[in-house]
Design an enzyme around this catalytic site. Structure first.
Site, PDB file in Angstrom:
ATOM      1  N   HIS A  13       0.835  -1.217   0.000  1.00  0.00           N
ATOM      2  CA  HIS A  13       0.000   0.000   0.000  1.00  0.00           C
ATOM      3  C   HIS A  13       0.869   1.267   0.000  1.00  0.00           C
ATOM      4  CE1 HIS A  13      -2.488  -3.247   1.826  1.00  0.00           C
ATOM      5  NE2 HIS A  13      -3.386  -2.727   1.002  1.00  0.00           N
ATOM      6  N   ARG A  73      -0.679  12.841 -13.432  1.00  0.00           N
ATOM      7  CA  ARG A  73       0.597  13.389 -13.908  1.00  0.00           C
ATOM      8  C   ARG A  73       0.872  14.682 -13.160  1.00  0.00           C
ATOM      9  NH1 ARG A  73      -0.623  17.523 -17.492  1.00  0.00           N
ATOM     10  NH2 ARG A  73      -2.849  17.650 -17.992  1.00  0.00           N
ATOM     11  N   LYS A  85       1.989  20.672 -11.335  1.00  0.00           N
ATOM     12  CA  LYS A  85       2.662  21.759 -10.635  1.00  0.00           C
ATOM     13  C   LYS A  85       3.780  21.175  -9.785  1.00  0.00           C
ATOM     14  CE  LYS A  85      -0.858  25.306  -9.829  1.00  0.00           C
ATOM     15  NZ  LYS A  85      -1.714  25.918  -8.792  1.00  0.00           N
TER      16      LYS A  85
HETATM   17  C1  COA Z   1      -5.817  19.285  -7.534  1.00  0.00           C
HETATM   18  C2  COA Z   1      -6.118  20.527  -6.758  1.00  0.00           C
HETATM   19  C3  COA Z   1      -5.540  20.417  -5.378  1.00  0.00           C
HETATM   20  C4  COA Z   1      -5.477  21.651  -7.575  1.00  0.00           C
HETATM   21  O1  COA Z   1      -5.647  22.873  -6.953  1.00  0.00           O
HETATM   22  P1  COA Z   1      -4.849  24.163  -7.506  1.00  0.00           P
HETATM   23  O2  COA Z   1      -3.395  24.049  -7.196  1.00  0.00           O
HETATM   24  O3  COA Z   1      -5.566  25.356  -6.979  1.00  0.00           O
HETATM   25  O4  COA Z   1      -4.941  24.031  -9.080  1.00  0.00           O
HETATM   26  P2  COA Z   1      -5.724  24.954 -10.101  1.00  0.00           P
HETATM   27  O5  COA Z   1      -7.144  25.126  -9.634  1.00  0.00           O
HETATM   28  O6  COA Z   1      -4.881  26.169 -10.343  1.00  0.00           O
HETATM   29  O7  COA Z   1      -5.769  24.047 -11.398  1.00  0.00           O
HETATM   30  C5  COA Z   1      -4.614  23.800 -12.180  1.00  0.00           C
HETATM   31  C6  COA Z   1      -5.047  22.994 -13.391  1.00  0.00           C
HETATM   32  O8  COA Z   1      -5.416  21.668 -12.992  1.00  0.00           O
HETATM   33  C7  COA Z   1      -6.765  21.372 -13.369  1.00  0.00           C
HETATM   34  N1  COA Z   1      -7.350  20.612 -12.275  1.00  0.00           N
HETATM   35  C8  COA Z   1      -7.560  21.016 -11.013  1.00  0.00           C
HETATM   36  N2  COA Z   1      -8.087  20.034 -10.283  1.00  0.00           N
HETATM   37  C9  COA Z   1      -8.210  18.966 -11.090  1.00  0.00           C
HETATM   38  C10 COA Z   1      -8.688  17.647 -10.901  1.00  0.00           C
HETATM   39  N3  COA Z   1      -9.124  17.227  -9.730  1.00  0.00           N
HETATM   40  N4  COA Z   1      -8.639  16.801 -11.965  1.00  0.00           N
HETATM   41  C11 COA Z   1      -8.176  17.205 -13.168  1.00  0.00           C
HETATM   42  N5  COA Z   1      -7.710  18.460 -13.405  1.00  0.00           N
HETATM   43  C12 COA Z   1      -7.726  19.327 -12.371  1.00  0.00           C
HETATM   44  C13 COA Z   1      -7.426  22.728 -13.570  1.00  0.00           C
HETATM   45  O9  COA Z   1      -8.488  22.645 -14.461  1.00  0.00           O
HETATM   46  C14 COA Z   1      -6.278  23.531 -14.105  1.00  0.00           C
HETATM   47  O10 COA Z   1      -6.106  23.192 -15.483  1.00  0.00           O
HETATM   48  P3  COA Z   1      -5.597  24.317 -16.546  1.00  0.00           P
HETATM   49  O11 COA Z   1      -4.228  24.731 -16.092  1.00  0.00           O
HETATM   50  O12 COA Z   1      -5.601  23.577 -17.848  1.00  0.00           O
HETATM   51  O13 COA Z   1      -6.592  25.417 -16.457  1.00  0.00           O
HETATM   52  C15 COA Z   1      -7.659  20.763  -6.591  1.00  0.00           C
HETATM   53  O14 COA Z   1      -8.245  21.115  -7.815  1.00  0.00           O
HETATM   54  C16 COA Z   1      -8.383  19.505  -6.061  1.00  0.00           C
HETATM   55  O15 COA Z   1      -8.741  18.577  -6.794  1.00  0.00           O
HETATM   56  N6  COA Z   1      -8.580  19.511  -4.702  1.00  0.00           N
HETATM   57  C17 COA Z   1      -9.331  18.490  -4.025  1.00  0.00           C
HETATM   58  C18 COA Z   1     -10.536  19.129  -3.374  1.00  0.00           C
HETATM   59  C19 COA Z   1     -11.570  18.138  -2.916  1.00  0.00           C
HETATM   60  O16 COA Z   1     -11.485  16.933  -3.088  1.00  0.00           O
HETATM   61  N7  COA Z   1     -12.585  18.685  -2.277  1.00  0.00           N
HETATM   62  C20 COA Z   1     -13.647  17.898  -1.770  1.00  0.00           C
HETATM   63  C21 COA Z   1     -14.393  18.787  -0.814  1.00  0.00           C
HETATM   64  S1  COA Z   1     -15.835  18.008  -0.272  1.00  0.00           S
END
Ligand code: COA
Length: 237
Positions: A116, A165, A168
């Protein structure tokens, strides 16, 4: 006490929490930590059946199944609960956040091996993310909601997608370049190749349709020629 510290840390990190007491009394994630403390204690003292009994009880009550063998650091915030599975040899560092429907699952069937994931400190795992196999998620990384992670994730990275992938690193967007290690960045060539292949396949379908049409027309023409030849023969007779 460790659990009180955990409750305080959850209350600090959840914008929806009104007080530490609310976390202690109402949060399934906190209850799961409490159950895990007991089941893990029993597991370490080789009371495996009792340990599993407690963890299954927790699973029924909270929707959070943490195997008693899993190692969990301090300050874990499991938000919402429901559909969370944390496998036997999973390890989670300090101050991590896990949302609903997350799986830290195994890929192999071998007993007594690390099957895991190992999650570093300050990692956030978004809703529905699946992290499978003995991979490592580096400290301070974010796993996007709905991602499927099958490879190691470097520290300070954000991963998204299926299969996930790096998008950032250290807060900076990753732009594919030849100077970076290809194994750790999106593969733009494969992506473009995929697009070209799809276009090619579509065009191939179109060409096939045109060829079929031409062949039908040829057959129709051949029929017409035959008929007209037969007509001329009759006239001559
Ligand atoms: C992945 C994550 C942490 C990224 O946050 P961030 O650093 O603020 O990233 P951004 O919002 O600037 O997005 C960057 C890019 O990734 C994409 N992206 C963000 N989250 C994504 C996801 N979950 N799946 C696929 N692509 C995603 C955005 O569309 C953006 O694409 P672009 O550059 O082509 O416009 C956030 O989107 C996420 O998934 N957090 C989890 C939140 C969650 O599960 N909440 C549940 C609450 S109940």
């Amino acid at each position: 006490m460790g659990l009180l510290k955990d409750a305080k840390s959850i209350a600090d990190r959840d914008p929806a929490a009104r007080s530490t007491l609310e976390v202690i009394l109402l949060y399934p994630g906190f209850k799961a930590l409490l159950y895990h403390k007991i089941s893990s204690f029993l597991y370490r003292h080789k009371l495996f059946f009792l340990a599993r009994y407690i963890s299954q009880k927790c699973s029924r009550k909270t929707g959070i199944e943490i195997h008693p063998g899993a190692k969990i650091g301090s300050g874990l915030f499991i938000d919402h609960g429901h559909g969370i599975v944390i496998g036997e040899t999973a390890e989670i560092g300090n101050n991590c956040t896990i949302y609903h429907q997350v799986t830290l699952g195994g890929t192999g069937r071998h007993k007594h091996t690390k099957r895991h994931p190992t999650v570093g400190d300050n990692v956030l795992i978004g809703a529905g993310a699946k992290i499978l196999g003995p991979v490592t998620i580096g400290n301070n990384s974010l796993v996007g909601a709905g991602s499927v992670v099958l490879d190691d994730v470097p520290e300070n990275s954000t991963v998204t997608g299926m299969k996930a992938r790096v998008i950032k690193m250290a807060g900076q967007k990753v732009v594919p370049s030849l100077s970076l290690e290809h194994g750790k960045v999106p593969d733009p060539v494969a992506q473009e190749f995929g697009k070209v292949r799809m276009e090619f396949e579509n065009k191939e379908c179109n060409i096939q349709a045109i060829m079929d049409e031409i062949q039908t027309k040829i057959k129709e023409l051949e029929c017409c020629i035959k008929k007209s030849e037969q007509g001329e023969d009759l006239k001559e007779k």
